[in-house]
Design a protein around this motif. Structure first.
Motif, PDB file in Angstrom:
ATOM      1  N   ARG A 138     -44.710 -98.626  -4.143  1.00  0.00           N
ATOM      2  CA  ARG A 138     -44.781 -98.616  -5.602  1.00  0.00           C
ATOM      3  C   ARG A 138     -44.512-100.006  -6.165  1.00  0.00           C
ATOM      4  O   ARG A 138     -44.133-100.940  -5.456  1.00  0.00           O
ATOM      5  N   LYS A 139     -44.691-100.126  -7.465  1.00  0.00           N
ATOM      6  CA  LYS A 139     -44.471-101.396  -8.146  1.00  0.00           C
ATOM      7  C   LYS A 139     -42.972-101.694  -8.245  1.00  0.00           C
ATOM      8  O   LYS A 139     -42.152-100.805  -8.456  1.00  0.00           O
ATOM      9  N   LEU A 140     -42.615-102.950  -8.048  1.00  0.00           N
ATOM     10  CA  LEU A 140     -41.229-103.377  -8.190  1.00  0.00           C
ATOM     11  C   LEU A 140     -40.891-103.486  -9.671  1.00  0.00           C
ATOM     12  O   LEU A 140     -41.674-104.017 -10.456  1.00  0.00           O
ATOM     13  N   MET A 141     -39.702-102.992 -10.054  1.00  0.00           N
ATOM     14  CA  MET A 141     -39.265-103.021 -11.451  1.00  0.00           C
ATOM     15  C   MET A 141     -37.852-103.591 -11.545  1.00  0.00           C
ATOM     16  O   MET A 141     -37.164-103.760 -10.541  1.00  0.00           O
ATOM     17  N   ALA A 142     -37.440-103.860 -12.767  1.00  0.00           N
ATOM     18  CA  ALA A 142     -36.147-104.501 -12.998  1.00  0.00           C
ATOM     19  C   ALA A 142     -34.993-103.674 -12.435  1.00  0.00           C
ATOM     20  O   ALA A 142     -33.998-104.221 -11.970  1.00  0.00           O
ATOM     21  N   LYS A 143     -35.122-102.352 -12.438  1.00  0.00           N
ATOM     22  CA  LYS A 143     -34.039-101.511 -11.935  1.00  0.00           C
ATOM     23  C   LYS A 143     -33.810-101.745 -10.437  1.00  0.00           C
ATOM     24  O   LYS A 143     -32.700-101.528  -9.932  1.00  0.00           O
ATOM     25  N   ASP A 144     -34.842-102.199  -9.719  1.00  0.00           N
ATOM     26  CA  ASP A 144     -34.681-102.498  -8.297  1.00  0.00           C
ATOM     27  C   ASP A 144     -33.799-103.722  -8.095  1.00  0.00           C
ATOM     28  O   ASP A 144     -33.024-103.784  -7.134  1.00  0.00           O
ATOM     29  N   ILE A 145     -33.906-104.695  -8.999  1.00  0.00           N
ATOM     30  CA  ILE A 145     -33.046-105.882  -8.932  1.00  0.00           C
ATOM     31  C   ILE A 145     -31.594-105.457  -9.107  1.00  0.00           C
ATOM     32  O   ILE A 145     -30.706-105.856  -8.342  1.00  0.00           O
ATOM     33  N   LYS A 146     -31.357-104.660 -10.124  1.00  0.00           N
ATOM     34  CA  LYS A 146     -29.998-104.210 -10.415  1.00  0.00           C
ATOM     35  C   LYS A 146     -29.432-103.414  -9.238  1.00  0.00           C
ATOM     36  O   LYS A 146     -28.278-103.618  -8.825  1.00  0.00           O
ATOM     37  N   PHE A 147     -30.243-102.530  -8.669  1.00  0.00           N
ATOM     38  CA  PHE A 147     -29.760-101.716  -7.549  1.00  0.00           C
ATOM     39  C   PHE A 147     -29.377-102.583  -6.356  1.00  0.00           C
ATOM     40  O   PHE A 147     -28.305-102.420  -5.765  1.00  0.00           O
ATOM     41  N   ALA A 148     -30.256-103.505  -5.970  1.00  0.00           N
ATOM     42  CA  ALA A 148     -30.010-104.303  -4.775  1.00  0.00           C
ATOM     43  C   ALA A 148     -28.777-105.191  -4.934  1.00  0.00           C
ATOM     44  O   ALA A 148     -27.965-105.317  -4.006  1.00  0.00           O
ATOM     45  N   LEU A 149     -28.611-105.827  -6.094  1.00  0.00           N
ATOM     46  CA  LEU A 149     -27.446-106.690  -6.304  1.00  0.00           C
ATOM     47  C   LEU A 149     -26.167-105.872  -6.364  1.00  0.00           C
ATOM     48  O   LEU A 149     -25.121-106.295  -5.837  1.00  0.00           O
ATOM     49  N   GLU A 150     -26.209-104.708  -6.970  1.00  0.00           N
ATOM     50  CA  GLU A 150     -25.008-103.868  -7.038  1.00  0.00           C
ATOM     51  C   GLU A 150     -24.652-103.271  -5.682  1.00  0.00           C
ATOM     52  O   GLU A 150     -23.479-103.050  -5.393  1.00  0.00           O
ATOM     53  N   ARG A 151     -25.651-103.023  -4.845  1.00  0.00           N
ATOM     54  CA  ARG A 151     -25.349-102.479  -3.522  1.00  0.00           C
ATOM     55  C   ARG A 151     -24.477-103.433  -2.719  1.00  0.00           C
ATOM     56  O   ARG A 151     -23.666-103.008  -1.888  1.00  0.00           O
ATOM     57  N   SER A 152     -24.610-104.731  -2.957  1.00  0.00           N
ATOM     58  CA  SER A 152     -23.799-105.700  -2.214  1.00  0.00           C
ATOM     59  C   SER A 152     -22.312-105.546  -2.497  1.00  0.00           C
ATOM     60  O   SER A 152     -21.476-106.021  -1.728  1.00  0.00           O
ATOM     61  N   ALA A 153     -21.958-104.876  -3.597  1.00  0.00           N
ATOM     62  CA  ALA A 153     -20.550-104.666  -3.935  1.00  0.00           C
ATOM     63  C   ALA A 153     -19.996-103.382  -3.335  1.00  0.00           C
ATOM     64  O   ALA A 153     -18.784-103.179  -3.315  1.00  0.00           O
ATOM     65  N   ARG A 154     -20.875-102.519  -2.849  1.00  0.00           N
ATOM     66  CA  ARG A 154     -20.433-101.198  -2.415  1.00  0.00           C
ATOM     67  C   ARG A 154     -19.888-101.217  -0.999  1.00  0.00           C
ATOM     68  O   ARG A 154     -20.135-102.137  -0.218  1.00  0.00           O
ATOM     69  N   SER A 155     -19.146-100.165  -0.665  1.00  0.00           N
ATOM     70  CA  SER A 155     -18.603-100.041   0.676  1.00  0.00           C
ATOM     71  C   SER A 155     -19.720 -99.718   1.653  1.00  0.00           C
ATOM     72  O   SER A 155     -20.796 -99.274   1.268  1.00  0.00           O
TER      73      SER A 155
END
Length: 497
Positions: A138-155
């Motif tokens: 599918r097409k990449l969207m802004a929410k994918d940026i937010k998800f990937a960067l926030e995942r780096s903070a998760r356990s």
């Protein structure tokens, strides 16, 4: 009103309705960028025909194995180089190590360099994968940026990437809550307040403090983007990116195959059809495969091959200079030999090891091109030598780099001469039974968890690569973990063997 007088009014109303129907929403996602924004292939028709006439395949030889293609779990330069075949971030490095647009077509900076507004390309697609319902990316969207960067903070993932982005507003509280509150019901934060996606093609990142390296951090392999669909249950990860190559298959334990992604937004600029990565811990095996034509490029030479291929001036010897080219990186890799103060290794033994290292530097670095950047040797108050008779020193090899392995081999021989044994463990964590450990630090990639551990010795080496002379536009940036394959030119595969 007669019919003839009503006609002008009717025409006017039709025009108004047409204009109203043309009004666009705030964000319009189109299938491709407008023609004026697309980077077209500038080669002539004749050049294009020649380029597409035969299959072009680059085979890379690596010292360390690929154990993951999850960007947040990649720990070696080998894995990071593979990651950047598959994924892109908001920005990336070009062949000279300069910041250039990637997923973001442009950006603006305001509020004293603390607010970054990225405007995304609207023709970026993820690779086809069954994790998408249709199997089609599918097409990449802004929410994918937010998800990937926030995942780096998760356990469940390495904290390396998180250490890069602690200056983003709201990142550290989210990091602390995700890592320390194990019950999700007790968590209050649903994301990082400083990362916002106001529409599908805009990402706004706000920092607490000015960070002159922020764009460089976004260009690291730790900040590349992937969809939420890539992360399954228990953090199982599927390598789905939007970069110039897709992960085709793992042929065996030592060979990974990447195929050109035809739906890449600049696909016409990629001359390679395929990239293979072959790994072996034996440098001589890699070199033999290169001489036979089965490998075309070695991004890093270990100490043994450096001694074999280079003369006293650091150039390729005459035996190899016609067929191969040497490429010198601007940046350095730093290795540190640490003492684990929480171990059961006695302090007098640590002191003795420091003395041995200090007085035997030439033997310790035998057959190694190196530069000592820092030494911190422990000595007793009287300066007397300390016996290590019948001691076994346990050391963790946190890095598998050939230079660290060579150092450990040389240190083992030195300790053996002093009646002590060096027991090398592949443990990645220096627990109580591990007295020493060695780490590797790459430019821009944080190693904060080891920074406060006392060091016995620190040294740096400059990355040296060797490639077939027929390969063009292959450069080494200041970052050993980054190869820009987009501009590489090489003959058809049959002409490289």
């Amino acid at each position: 009103m007669n019919l003839s007088s009503a006609k002008p009014l009717l025409a006017f109303l039709i025009v108004l309705m047409a204009l109203a129907s043309c009004k666009q929403p705030e964000t319009v996602i189109v299938d491709r960028e407008p023609n004026t924004a697309v980077a077209h292939d500038t080669t002539t028709q004749e050049d294009t025909t020649k380029r597409d006439a035969s299959f072009r395949q680059l085979v890379i030889g690596e010292y360390q194995p690929i154990t993951t293609l999850d960007p947040l779990q990649a720990s070696s330069a080998t894995e990071m180089r593979a990651v950047q075949l598959l994924y892109e971030g908001l920005v990336r490095f070009d062949g000279e190590g300069n910041i250039t647009p990637a997923i973001a077509r442009d950006w603006s900076v305001e509020n004293d360099n603390r607010k970054y507004t990225f405007r995304l390309r609207t023709d970026v697609y993820f690779h086809d994968n069954d994790r998408f319902g249709s199997g089609t990316g599918r097409k990449l969207m802004a929410k994918d940026i937010k998800f990937a960067l926030e995942r780096s903070a998760r356990s469940g993932v390495s904290p390396k990437a998180a250490h890069l982005f602690m200056d983003i507003s709201g990142f550290e509280p989210y990091f602390q809550e995700q890592r320390n509150l194990y019950n999700p019901d007790h968590r209050q934060l649903d994301g990082v307040s400083g990362i916002q996606a106001p529409n599908d093609s805009t990402v706004v990142i706000t920092l607490n403090n000015t960070d002159p390296d922020f764009l460089h951090k976004l260009a690291t392999p730790l900040a590349v983007i992937y969809p939420k669909e890539a992360v399954g249950n228990n953090n199982s990860f599927e390598p789905i990116g939007s970069g110039p190559f897709t992960f085709s298959r793992q042929q065996n334990d030592s060979t990974h195959i990447f195929s050109k992604f035809d739906n890449y937004y600049n696909s016409s600029d990629i001359s390679l059809n395929r990239v293979d990565i072959i790994s072996s811990t034996d440098g001589q095996t890699l070199w033999n495969n290169m001489q036979s034509g089965d490998i075309h490029y070695l991004p890093e030479l270990g100490p043994t091959l450096s001694q074999q291929l280079l003369n006293e001036n650091g150039n390729l010897t005459s035996s190899y200079s016609n067929r191969y080219q040497k490429i010198l990186a601007e940046g350095e890799i730093t290795f540190t030999l640490h003492h684990n103060p929480n171990s059961n290794l006695p302090n007098d033994v640590v002191t003795g090891i420091g003395q041995i290292v200090q007085s035997n530097a030439s033997a310790l670095f035998e057959n190694m091109d190196y530069r000592i950047t820092e030494t911190s040797f422990k000595e007793d108050n009287n300066g007397n030598s300390i016996s290590l008779d019948y001691r076994t020193v346990n050391i963790a090899r946190i890095t598998g780099h050939p230079y660290s392995q060579q150092l450990l081999n040389n240190l083992s021989m030195l300790l053996d001469q002093n009646n002590a044994d060096l027991s090398i463990s592949n443990s990645r964590i220096p627990h109580q039974g591990i007295g020493l450990f060695i780490t590797e630090r790459q430019p821009l990639i944080p190693e904060r968890q080891w920074a406060l551990q006392p060091s016995i010795l620190q040294f740096s080496v400059q990355s040296i690569a060797v490639a077939r002379s027929e390969i063009k536009n292959l450069t080494q940036t200041p970052y050993p973990w980054w190869i820009d394959v987009r501009n590489i030119l090489l003959p058809p595969i049959e002409n490289l063997n």
